[in-house]
Design an enzyme around this catalytic site. Structure first.
Site, PDB file in Angstrom:
ATOM      1  N   ASP A   1       0.863  -1.174   0.000  1.00 21.58           N
ATOM      2  CA  ASP A   1       0.000   0.000   0.000  1.00 21.58           C
ATOM      3  C   ASP A   1       0.908   1.235   0.000  1.00 21.58           C
ATOM      4  O   ASP A   1       2.093   1.142   0.353  1.00 21.58           O
ATOM      5  CB  ASP A   1      -0.890  -0.021   1.246  1.00 21.58           C
ATOM      6  CG  ASP A   1      -1.653   1.267   1.453  1.00 21.58           C
ATOM      7  OD1 ASP A   1      -2.324   1.721   0.507  1.00 21.58           O
ATOM      8  OD2 ASP A   1      -1.562   1.825   2.558  1.00 21.58           O
ATOM      9  N   TYR A   2       0.370   2.382  -0.403  1.00 24.92           N
ATOM     10  CA  TYR A   2       1.212   3.583  -0.454  1.00 24.92           C
ATOM     11  C   TYR A   2       0.928   4.542   0.706  1.00 24.92           C
ATOM     12  O   TYR A   2       1.703   4.610   1.656  1.00 24.92           O
ATOM     13  CB  TYR A   2       1.038   4.297  -1.803  1.00 24.92           C
ATOM     14  CG  TYR A   2       1.957   5.498  -1.939  1.00 24.92           C
ATOM     15  CD1 TYR A   2       3.339   5.349  -1.835  1.00 24.92           C
ATOM     16  CD2 TYR A   2       1.447   6.774  -2.142  1.00 24.92           C
ATOM     17  CE1 TYR A   2       4.182   6.444  -1.933  1.00 24.92           C
ATOM     18  CE2 TYR A   2       2.284   7.877  -2.252  1.00 24.92           C
ATOM     19  CZ  TYR A   2       3.651   7.707  -2.143  1.00 24.92           C
ATOM     20  OH  TYR A   2       4.490   8.786  -2.239  1.00 24.92           O
ATOM     21  N   ASP A   3      -0.182   5.259   0.665  1.00 28.79           N
ATOM     22  CA  ASP A   3      -0.477   6.257   1.705  1.00 28.79           C
ATOM     23  C   ASP A   3      -0.694   5.581   3.054  1.00 28.79           C
ATOM     24  O   ASP A   3      -1.529   4.694   3.202  1.00 28.79           O
ATOM     25  CB  ASP A   3      -1.724   7.058   1.313  1.00 28.79           C
ATOM     26  CG  ASP A   3      -1.496   7.891   0.062  1.00 28.79           C
ATOM     27  OD1 ASP A   3      -0.730   8.863   0.134  1.00 28.79           O
ATOM     28  OD2 ASP A   3      -2.073   7.552  -0.991  1.00 28.79           O
TER      29      ASP A   3
ATOM     30  N   ASP B   1      -2.071  -0.314   5.774  1.00 24.68           N
ATOM     31  CA  ASP B   1      -2.325   0.363   7.051  1.00 24.68           C
ATOM     32  C   ASP B   1      -3.785   0.512   7.450  1.00 24.68           C
ATOM     33  O   ASP B   1      -4.075   0.873   8.594  1.00 24.68           O
ATOM     34  CB  ASP B   1      -1.696   1.757   7.028  1.00 24.68           C
ATOM     35  CG  ASP B   1      -2.503   2.742   6.187  1.00 24.68           C
ATOM     36  OD1 ASP B   1      -2.694   2.485   4.983  1.00 24.68           O
ATOM     37  OD2 ASP B   1      -2.954   3.763   6.743  1.00 24.68           O
TER      38      ASP B   1
END
Length: 300
Positions: A37-39, A244
């Site tokens: 995942d990024y953000d 997250d």
């Protein structure tokens, strides 16, 4: 690969055994699949996501990972496809955008849609109007339009205004039975998102893993030593999946289901402890970036 719907949410998870994970990564001779995942995982959560491009160090490490033998790197994000393609323009890095609506496999340049036929998006104007009306009464909030969905962001709202507005949106959408037949409403970190029902990160990750398991189907990077004739064992030997928030739980479930097949399969929740399907945890983005850096430093 299909997620096991009977999986139970764990009340707590242990920290990632970093040294063990790095050793497993370095010692495997089979395929390695990295799903990030990024953000909130590789980049901090901020009110204006446009201000969070990947750092030079992160890009260097992702590209280096993609040069490792039989290693496939994917950024699996809720961001819209255009933004994600701009941030991760290097085709060596795979991207999954809009929570699984489209994918660009590593070492390719074309986006592939999740649906074989264009989905029914006739609900977008109605949902946009609902979100916009409520957002107008919540200073600091905003509505983000994506090609296949809508997001109500309220990170910049003061006090309880954002949470109350988010609940108002959820209630308004969920009581419209006709609308909800084709729409799924999910809550993330200071965001409420409306998306096509049946599309999520887990569904696309499942499709990605199936692609690798089918003879002759998966992409072959320049550093691959797997033959094209389908004679090799295509079960990934190492899988690492990090995220997250709630939207990442779907891919945790899929990867956990794969764990009996893969020699090493780690699902990692990043950030504050909460109920999760992930098997391990990291305190925050800094620790996630450190793990990526350690893996990238492995001499292949």
């Amino acid at each position: 690969v299909v997620a096991d719907s009977t999986l139970k949410i764990s009340p707590g998870v242990a920290p990632v055994p970093t040294q063990k994970v790095v050793e497993q990564y370095s010692q495997t001779n089979g395929m390695r699949i990295l799903l990030f995942d990024y953000d909130g995982t590789l980049a901090p959560l901020v009110s204006d996501t446009a201000k969070v491009p990947p750092s030079a160090d992160l890009m260097k490490n992702l590209v280096r990972l993609s040069t490792h033998k039989n290693t496939f790197v994917y950024i699996v994000s809720g961001r819209d496809r255009n933004n994600l393609q701009e941030l991760f323009a290097n085709p060596a890095i795979g991207i999954v955008a809009e929570h699984g609506m489209v994918v660009r496999h590593p070492h390719t340049t074309q986006l592939e849609p999740y649906f074989a036929s264009p989905p029914d998006l006739s609900w977008l104007p109605r949902v946009h109007q609902t979100m916009a009306d409520i957002s107008a009464q919540a200073p600091g909030s905003r509505v983000e339009s994506k090609p296949s969905g809508l997001c109500f962001h309220y990170r910049r709202c003061c006090g309880d205004t954002g949470e109350h507005s988010a609940q108002e949106i959820r209630t308004a959408l969920e009581r419209d039975g006709t609308l909800m037949a084709g729409v799924e409403v999910i809550s993330g970190n200071k965001v409420v998102e409306a998306r096509c029902r049946g599309v999520n990160k887990g569904a696309m990750v499942s499709r990605i893993l199936d692609k690798f398991l089918l003879p002759g189907e998966h992409p072959h990077p320049p550093n691959s030593d797997h033959p094209q004739d389908g004679t090799s064992d295509r079960t990934p030997s190492f899988v690492l999946c990090m995220g997250d928030d709630r939207t990442d739980e779907d891919m945790f479930a899929v990867c956990n289901h794969l764990s009996p097949l893969a020699a090493s399969c780690s699902t990692v929740i990043v950030g504050p402890r909460r109920p999760t399907l992930a098997r391990h945890s990291l305190a925050g983005c800094a620790e996630a970036l450190q793990l990526v850096s350690l893996l990238a430093a492995v001499t292949d």
